[in-house]
Design a protein around this motif. Structure first.
Motif, short mmCIF file in Angstrom:
data_model
loop_
_atom_site.label_atom_id
_atom_site.label_comp_id
_atom_site.label_asym_id
_atom_site.label_seq_id
_atom_site.Cartn_x
_atom_site.Cartn_y
_atom_site.Cartn_z
N UNK A 142 0.82 -1.21 0.00
CA UNK A 142 0.00 0.00 0.00
C UNK A 142 0.86 1.26 0.00
N UNK A 143 2.20 1.10 0.11
CA UNK A 143 3.12 2.25 0.14
C UNK A 143 4.41 1.88 -0.58
N UNK A 144 4.37 1.93 -1.89
CA UNK A 144 5.52 1.49 -2.68
C UNK A 144 6.73 2.41 -2.47
N UNK A 145 6.49 3.69 -2.27
CA UNK A 145 7.62 4.60 -2.07
C UNK A 145 8.29 4.36 -0.72
N UNK A 146 7.50 4.13 0.32
CA UNK A 146 8.05 3.80 1.63
C UNK A 146 8.80 2.48 1.62
N UNK A 147 8.21 1.49 0.96
CA UNK A 147 8.86 0.18 0.83
C UNK A 147 10.18 0.31 0.08
N UNK A 148 10.17 1.07 -1.01
CA UNK A 148 11.38 1.29 -1.80
C UNK A 148 12.48 1.90 -0.94
N UNK A 149 12.15 2.93 -0.18
CA UNK A 149 13.16 3.59 0.66
C UNK A 149 13.68 2.66 1.75
N UNK A 150 12.78 1.95 2.41
CA UNK A 150 13.19 1.02 3.47
C UNK A 150 14.09 -0.07 2.92
N UNK A 151 13.67 -0.71 1.84
CA UNK A 151 14.47 -1.80 1.26
C UNK A 151 15.81 -1.28 0.73
N UNK A 152 15.78 -0.13 0.10
CA UNK A 152 17.02 0.44 -0.44
C UNK A 152 18.01 0.71 0.69
N UNK A 153 17.51 1.23 1.81
CA UNK A 153 18.38 1.49 2.97
C UNK A 153 18.94 0.20 3.56
N UNK A 154 18.21 -0.91 3.38
CA UNK A 154 18.68 -2.21 3.87
C UNK A 154 19.60 -2.90 2.87
N UNK A 155 19.85 -2.27 1.74
CA UNK A 155 20.78 -2.82 0.76
C UNK A 155 20.15 -3.64 -0.35
N UNK A 156 18.82 -3.59 -0.49
CA UNK A 156 18.16 -4.32 -1.57
C UNK A 156 18.38 -3.56 -2.87
N UNK A 157 18.78 -4.26 -3.91
CA UNK A 157 19.05 -3.65 -5.22
C UNK A 157 17.77 -3.63 -6.05
N UNK A 158 17.38 -2.45 -6.51
CA UNK A 158 16.22 -2.29 -7.38
C UNK A 158 16.67 -2.18 -8.83
N UNK A 159 15.96 -2.83 -9.71
CA UNK A 159 16.22 -2.70 -11.14
C UNK A 159 15.27 -1.68 -11.78
N UNK A 160 14.18 -1.39 -11.08
CA UNK A 160 13.23 -0.35 -11.50
C UNK A 160 12.75 0.38 -10.26
N UNK A 161 12.91 1.70 -10.23
CA UNK A 161 12.37 2.51 -9.16
C UNK A 161 10.86 2.59 -9.33
N UNK A 162 10.11 2.96 -8.28
CA UNK A 162 8.66 3.06 -8.41
C UNK A 162 8.26 4.04 -9.52
N UNK A 163 7.37 3.56 -10.37
CA UNK A 163 6.83 4.43 -11.41
C UNK A 163 5.39 4.01 -11.72
N UNK A 164 4.58 5.00 -12.02
CA UNK A 164 3.18 4.75 -12.33
C UNK A 164 3.07 4.20 -13.75
N UNK A 165 2.38 3.07 -13.88
CA UNK A 165 2.24 2.40 -15.18
C UNK A 165 0.91 2.77 -15.83
N UNK A 166 0.85 2.69 -17.16
CA UNK A 166 -0.39 3.04 -17.86
C UNK A 166 -1.56 2.12 -17.52
N UNK A 167 -1.29 0.93 -16.97
CA UNK A 167 -2.36 0.01 -16.62
C UNK A 167 -2.92 0.30 -15.22
N UNK A 168 -2.46 1.39 -14.59
CA UNK A 168 -3.09 1.86 -13.36
C UNK A 168 -2.51 1.38 -12.06
N UNK A 169 -1.26 0.93 -12.05
CA UNK A 169 -0.60 0.52 -10.81
C UNK A 169 0.79 1.13 -10.76
#
Length: 126
Positions: A79-106
């Motif tokens: 329910x909070x992709x930006x918060x999850x992204x920041x928390x995981x990134x701070x824990x050292x999780x590597x993202x291949x795509x940062x949060x972005x709004x998709x045309x299909x509505x998610x």
């Protein structure tokens, strides 16, 4: 009748390293941890999740080293992709795509586990 997806498997190089990643970095719970001669069975899940992920060794009888470090077809929801992204990134999780709004509505993001297995995470748009 089938009621739900019970578990999915993810192949890993080192089950102990995978267990540490999924519990310490992703915050998952251990749902099963059993050891026998030459085998370890580990299942983890998000705290509120019904479906577990089995962290399978490439040496498991049906294991396949070619299934390590690949796209898993597993998508999580938050329910909070930006918060999850920041928390995981701070824990050292590597993202291949940062949060972005998709045309299909998610909202969408993608990350890797310790072996390079790729997962998606979505957030529905209200």
């Amino acid at each position: 009748m089938i009621s739900h997806v019970s578990q999915v498997g993810v192949y890993v190089n080192d089950q102990d390293a995978a267990l540490a990643f999924y519990t310490e970095k992703l915050g998952f719970e251990v749902r099963s941890l059993r050891e026998g001669p030459g085998m370890k069975w580990i299942e983890v899940a998000p705290p509120s999740g019904q479906t577990t992920i089995s962290l399978a060794s490439k040496d498991f009888p049906v294991g396949d080293e070619a299934k390590i470090g690949v796209y898993t077809d597993i998508a999580f929801e938050t329910q909070d992709i930006h918060g999850l992204y920041e928390t995981y990134r701070q824990r050292g999780v590597k993202f291949t795509n940062e949060p972005e709004l998709q045309p299909y509505g998610k909202w969408f993001a993608a990350f890797l586990d310790q072996d390079g297995n790729q997962f998606f995470v979505f957030q529905p748009v209200e």
